[in-house]
Write a protein that holds these residues in place. Structure first.
Motif, PDB file in Angstrom:
ATOM      1  N   HIS A  30       2.831  38.101  67.823  1.00 42.67           N
ATOM      2  CA  HIS A  30       4.191  38.617  67.697  1.00 42.67           C
ATOM      3  C   HIS A  30       4.080  40.062  66.807  1.00 42.67           C
ATOM      4  N   ALA A  31       2.965  40.303  66.154  1.00 45.58           N
ATOM      5  CA  ALA A  31       2.827  41.444  65.494  1.00 45.58           C
ATOM      6  C   ALA A  31       2.509  42.656  66.600  1.00 45.58           C
ATOM      7  N   ALA A  32       1.846  42.349  67.711  1.00 43.38           N
ATOM      8  CA  ALA A  32       1.406  43.219  68.677  1.00 43.38           C
ATOM      9  C   ALA A  32       2.683  44.138  69.084  1.00 43.38           C
ATOM     10  N   SER A  33       3.860  43.645  69.092  1.00 42.13           N
ATOM     11  CA  SER A  33       5.082  44.377  69.680  1.00 42.13           C
ATOM     12  C   SER A  33       5.906  44.787  68.403  1.00 42.13           C
ATOM     13  N   GLY A  34       5.587  44.894  67.149  1.00 39.28           N
ATOM     14  CA  GLY A  34       6.059  45.380  65.835  1.00 39.28           C
ATOM     15  C   GLY A  34       6.092  44.302  64.750  1.00 39.28           C
ATOM     16  N   GLY A  35       5.036  44.574  64.206  1.00 38.93           N
ATOM     17  CA  GLY A  35       4.738  43.660  62.997  1.00 38.93           C
ATOM     18  C   GLY A  35       3.468  44.054  62.352  1.00 38.93           C
ATOM     19  N   TRP A  36       3.253  43.402  61.261  1.00 35.83           N
ATOM     20  CA  TRP A  36       1.942  43.193  60.304  1.00 35.83           C
ATOM     21  C   TRP A  36       1.198  42.158  60.432  1.00 35.83           C
ATOM     22  N   THR A  37      -0.287  42.407  60.461  1.00 34.81           N
ATOM     23  CA  THR A  37      -1.162  41.314  60.244  1.00 34.81           C
ATOM     24  C   THR A  37      -2.265  41.631  59.168  1.00 34.81           C
ATOM     25  N   TYR A  38      -2.795  40.657  58.574  1.00 33.85           N
ATOM     26  CA  TYR A  38      -3.362  40.389  57.616  1.00 33.85           C
ATOM     27  C   TYR A  38      -4.484  39.652  57.719  1.00 33.85           C
ATOM     28  N   ALA A  39      -5.821  39.828  57.009  1.00 37.00           N
ATOM     29  CA  ALA A  39      -6.608  38.702  57.327  1.00 37.00           C
ATOM     30  C   ALA A  39      -6.410  37.599  56.718  1.00 37.00           C
ATOM     31  N   ALA A  40      -6.547  36.531  57.782  1.00 42.93           N
ATOM     32  CA  ALA A  40      -6.074  34.976  57.707  1.00 42.93           C
ATOM     33  C   ALA A  40      -6.609  34.377  56.413  1.00 42.93           C
ATOM     34  N   GLY A  41      -5.804  33.688  55.868  1.00 44.69           N
ATOM     35  CA  GLY A  41      -6.486  33.132  54.618  1.00 44.69           C
ATOM     36  C   GLY A  41      -6.520  33.759  53.276  1.00 44.69           C
ATOM     37  N   ASP A  42      -6.281  34.978  53.478  1.00 48.02           N
ATOM     38  CA  ASP A  42      -6.507  36.074  52.370  1.00 48.02           C
ATOM     39  C   ASP A  42      -5.083  36.254  51.531  1.00 48.02           C
ATOM     40  N   PRO A  43      -4.540  35.711  50.613  1.00 46.57           N
ATOM     41  CA  PRO A  43      -3.536  36.112  49.940  1.00 46.57           C
ATOM     42  C   PRO A  43      -3.382  37.490  49.251  1.00 46.57           C
ATOM     43  N   VAL A  44      -4.688  38.020  48.920  1.00 42.36           N
ATOM     44  CA  VAL A  44      -4.405  39.484  48.506  1.00 42.36           C
ATOM     45  C   VAL A  44      -4.132  40.384  49.614  1.00 42.36           C
TER      46      VAL A  44
END
Length: 382
Positions: A323-337
């Motif tokens: 869902h981030a591929a068409s407009g969004g942000w991803t973060y390293a899974a499991g990493d709250p920082v």
């Protein structure tokens, strides 16, 4: 075409799969198909859902870890139910015992395995990912991979809702895997549902003014949903700017999540909204969805948020990442920082909502077209 879905994961009190089943029962007949759901339950019962749509429950034991669910125990009863229905096509929607039962059914109808669950991502990858690489974990769980390969050989199609799962299954030797993404309920989720007054009320519940950012998180309160990542990320991000989080969920981890929130006035936990219209209005009135689970097979919450015009902040693995591929942000899974940094970036960057989001009507039209193509040779033989 008569399609029978052997759905061990269905429960009237369930979440995403219950919604999916209800959509199938509504859309299938509109597309010219008869839809029958066979599910475990408290009693043998037939529940009509209008012309060409019904749920058949078979008496079964409760699942011990979550008594809202049951599990198929009587293989003969399931085979008898399939014989009685005489389907043109059979789906099975759990990769566990019910899939083996369907594989052993002697009926001639073609069949599919729909991967509504990703057990490796939900459990061993999450438990052991900080210690071992994924290839090592896959080797440790080689018996499960052997089971999946046997299931793949017993069905005509393995359906995945995200590209990452399709790739992993194909690399693991399940060659007949295909990606058929799900979608949102047509006409239900839209930016026009946004309610400024409701947004202000929700921010007030979080002890924040209207000028603050309002995030929402949606899902069961279960370990695999990674709520601690979401809670900690919002707590970290809100040290630099006013951010509120509304959580909609229920489950066995409720007490642990309330303890994790620990009186933070800017994070509030509410029960899920059973009214889909009310839920859509709440969702559209927020500014962004933040999600923690990398084991989603599709992530309906992210799809519905996108349809409402929201930013989505999701882990970089599993169905949520699509869902981030068409407009969004991803973060390293499991990493709250990393998630906190992603939240801050998403808030600060200009935002253009998704032009459109795939609907469930489109999903089922594609899925059933595949089923019809697979069933055609069987019909000629009959």
């Amino acid at each position: 075409m008569k399609i029978v879905d052997v759905c061990a994961l269905y429960s009237p009190q369930g979440g995403g799969i219950r919604t999916y089943v209800e959509q199938k029962l509504a859309i299938g007949p509109r597309l010219g198909h008869e839809i029958v759901i066979i599910a475990p339950g408290d009693r043998d019962e037939v529940i009509e859902h209008g012309p060409g749509a019904r749920i058949v429950t078979l008496r079964a034991p409760h699942f011990p870890l979550d008594r809202k669910y049951w599990y198929f125990e009587d293989e003969q009863a399931l085979h008898a139910a399939l014989d009685a229905e005489a389907p043109d096509f059979v789906e099975v929607t759990s990769p566990w015992r019910s899939a083996t039962m369907v594989a052993e059914w002697r009926g001639a109808a073609p069949r599919s395995l729909v991967m509504h669950a990703d057990p490796l991502s939900a459990y061993p990858y999450r438990w052991l990912g900080d210690i071992f690489s994924r290839p090592t974990i896959d080797w440790q769980f080689s018996l499960f991979w052997s089971h999946l390969r046997r299931l793949g050989q017993s069905v005509d199609l393995v359906v995945c809702a995200n590209r990452d799962l399709t790739r992993r299954l194909a690399e693991g030797g399940i060659a007949n895997s295909a990606t058929i993404p799900m979608g949102v309920e047509a006409g239900r989720f839209a930016p026009e549902r946004r309610d400024a007054r409701l947004r202000a009320q929700l921010l007030a519940e979080c002890s924040l003014p209207e000028s603050a950012t309002l995030l929402i998180g949606v899902g069961r309160l279960a370990p695999e949903k990674r709520w601690p990542v979401v809670i900690d990320a919002v707590t970290i991000a809100s040290r630099e700017q006013p951010i509120g989080l509304v959580m909609l969920g229920e489950g066995r981890e409720k007490r642990a999540m309330l303890k994790r929130i620990a009186g933070n006035p800017h994070i509030r936990l509410f029960a899920p909204k059973r009214s889909r219209d009310e839920f859509a209005r709440i969702l559209a009135s927020c500014d962004a969805l933040v999600h923690g689970c990398e084991a989603e097979t599709f992530c309906m919450a992210a799809a519905e948020a996108r349809a409402c015009g929201l930013r989505v902040i999701v882990p970089d693995a599993g169905g949520a990442a699509d869902h981030a591929a068409s407009g969004g942000w991803t973060y390293a899974a499991g990493d709250p920082v990393a998630a906190a940094a992603c939240i801050r970036e998403a808030i600060e960057r200009p935002w253009r909502p998704a032009a459109r989001v795939r609907t469930m009507d489109e999903h089922f039209a594609e899925l059933f077209a595949r089923y019809e193509a697979l069933a055609r040779p069987f019909r000629r033989v009959a």
